[in-house]
Write a protein that holds these residues in place. Structure first.
Motif, PDB file in Angstrom:
ATOM      1  N   THR A  47       0.838  -1.212   0.000  1.00  0.00           N
ATOM      2  CA  THR A  47       0.000   0.000   0.000  1.00  0.00           C
ATOM      3  C   THR A  47       0.866   1.251   0.000  1.00  0.00           C
ATOM      4  OG1 THR A  47      -1.742  -1.153   1.230  1.00  0.00           O
ATOM      5  CG2 THR A  47      -1.798   1.260   1.237  1.00  0.00           C
ATOM      6  N   LYS A  91      -6.520  -0.008   7.273  1.00  0.00           N
ATOM      7  CA  LYS A  91      -7.089  -1.156   6.559  1.00  0.00           C
ATOM      8  C   LYS A  91      -7.889  -0.716   5.342  1.00  0.00           C
ATOM      9  CE  LYS A  91      -7.312  -4.368  10.483  1.00  0.00           C
ATOM     10  NZ  LYS A  91      -8.202  -5.157  11.386  1.00  0.00           N
ATOM     11  N   LEU A  92      -8.578   0.405   5.479  1.00  0.00           N
ATOM     12  CA  LEU A  92      -9.326   0.932   4.333  1.00  0.00           C
ATOM     13  C   LEU A  92      -8.386   1.426   3.237  1.00  0.00           C
ATOM     14  CD1 LEU A  92     -12.195   2.879   6.153  1.00  0.00           C
ATOM     15  CD2 LEU A  92     -12.410   0.777   4.832  1.00  0.00           C
ATOM     16  N   THR A 128      -7.133  -1.253   0.942  1.00  0.00           N
ATOM     17  CA  THR A 128      -8.039  -1.846  -0.034  1.00  0.00           C
ATOM     18  C   THR A 128      -7.734  -1.357  -1.454  1.00  0.00           C
ATOM     19  OG1 THR A 128      -9.694  -0.085   0.228  1.00  0.00           O
ATOM     20  CG2 THR A 128      -9.884  -2.012   1.669  1.00  0.00           C
ATOM     21  N   GLU A 129      -7.994  -2.210  -2.388  1.00  0.00           N
ATOM     22  CA  GLU A 129      -7.757  -1.880  -3.804  1.00  0.00           C
ATOM     23  C   GLU A 129      -8.636  -0.716  -4.251  1.00  0.00           C
ATOM     24  OE1 GLU A 129      -7.763  -4.126  -8.196  1.00  0.00           O
ATOM     25  OE2 GLU A 129      -8.292  -5.214  -6.361  1.00  0.00           O
TER      26      GLU A 129
END
Length: 316
Positions: A98, A179-180, A183-184
């Protein structure tokens, strides 16, 4: 004051740092100051307009500014602190993949437009989430403000309380935001919109959502006089419509002068370790000041006057 001193002004830098760190609260502060100090007096000075309609518009302006500021103050600070934790320790809250995706070739995350988009998405996006409940509270406070300022018949005042997240929950909030960001969906969103005027887009969407909720809530209210509802609804819709349209128009007009200011500011502060934060603050402050200036200074007289005329036309 010399022009060069403006670029090195401590007050300006503090303001830009505040805008970058807590963009939502910065916008709410601008709105609160302008709504109470400028918009309300301007509404009351509107010529050839029913006095009671002006009073309701004034009460709505004061209620909206106060509710917006208090709600944002309660909820935005924890989000800003949570994002700041991610800024300082990205590897603790984000996956390595990320970080590489959001950094997009830049030396640090702070310099990346993709990462700044993701960070502001959660800061300014919170305003969109809070738009509806803020409008409900605003509508509920109008009768109380009418009574307090204009000595109307006493009514039961709604009791409004606000609670925020405490420091012991900041780390958990950082993990949730991280965590958000992992995300893709968020990463693709950042790559697609990071080079757009997303700050102004988010602010405009928030205003539209808040106004729509307020108009609906006003139409259902049992405490606002039926004969005053239409003018209040028209005023809110006209104000936001003209503000959003005017905001984008003025933004295009100021694009070249703003770019020139940014270049000169960056040159004057090229050795500052906080330069990237200042530049991010400019991107947040610019649309906030433009929309605030139009909504609270340029529009009150026009929207109040037009809403009053539309109300009278409908009555006839």
């Amino acid at each position: 004051m010399k022009v060069q001193s403006i670029y090195n002004s401590r007050i300006l830098k503090k303001g830009l740092e505040f805008a970058a760190d807590n963009s939502l609260l910065f916008g709410a502060t601008v709105s609160f100051v302008l709504s109470s100090a400028i918009r309300s007096p301007a509404i009351m000075l509107t010529p050839d307009t029913d006095k009671e309609n002006k009073r309701y518009a004034c009460a709505k302006s004061l209620a909206s500014g106060a509710i917006n500021y208090l709600t944002v103050l309660a909820f935005s600070l924890p989000f800003s602190k949570a994002v700041d934790k991610i800024n300082k320790q990205p590897y603790k809250y984000l996956k390595k993949e990320t970080i590489e995706a959001l950094r997009a070739g830049e030396k640090t995350l702070e310099k990346s437009r993709r990462y700044n988009f993701a960070a502001q998405l959660f800061k300014l996006g919170l305003g969109f989430v809070l738009a509806a409940p803020k409008s409900v509270f605003t509508c509920a406070l109008i009768p109380g403000i009418m009574e307090k300022l204009f000595r109307r018949k006493k009514e039961n005042k709604p009791q409004v309380t606000f609670t925020g997240l405490y420091n012991d929950g900041i780390s958990k909030l950082s993990k949730g935001i991280g965590k958000l960001m992992d995300t893709e969906f968020v990463q693709k969103l950042s790559g697609k919109f990071c080079n757009t005027n997303f700050e102004q887009h988010l602010m405009s969407l928030t205003d539209i959502a808040a106004t729509g909720t307020f108009m609906l809530q006003t139409s259902k209210s049992k405490k606002i006089e039926e004969t005053r509802k239409n003018a209040l609804i028209y005023n809110a819709g006209l104000s936001t419509g003209m503000c959003v349209a005017g905001g984008y128009g003025l933004n295009r007009m100021l694009e070249k002068p703003a770019d020139k200011f940014v270049k000169r500011f960056a040159e004057a502060n090229k050795n500052s370790p906080k330069l990237e934060k200042y530049l991010q603050g400019i991107k947040v402050a610019k649309p906030a000041m433009i929309l605030g200036g139009i909504y609270y200074i340029g529009i009150p007289l026009i929207s109040t006057f037009m809403a009053d005329k539309l109300d009278k036309i409908k009555q006839k």
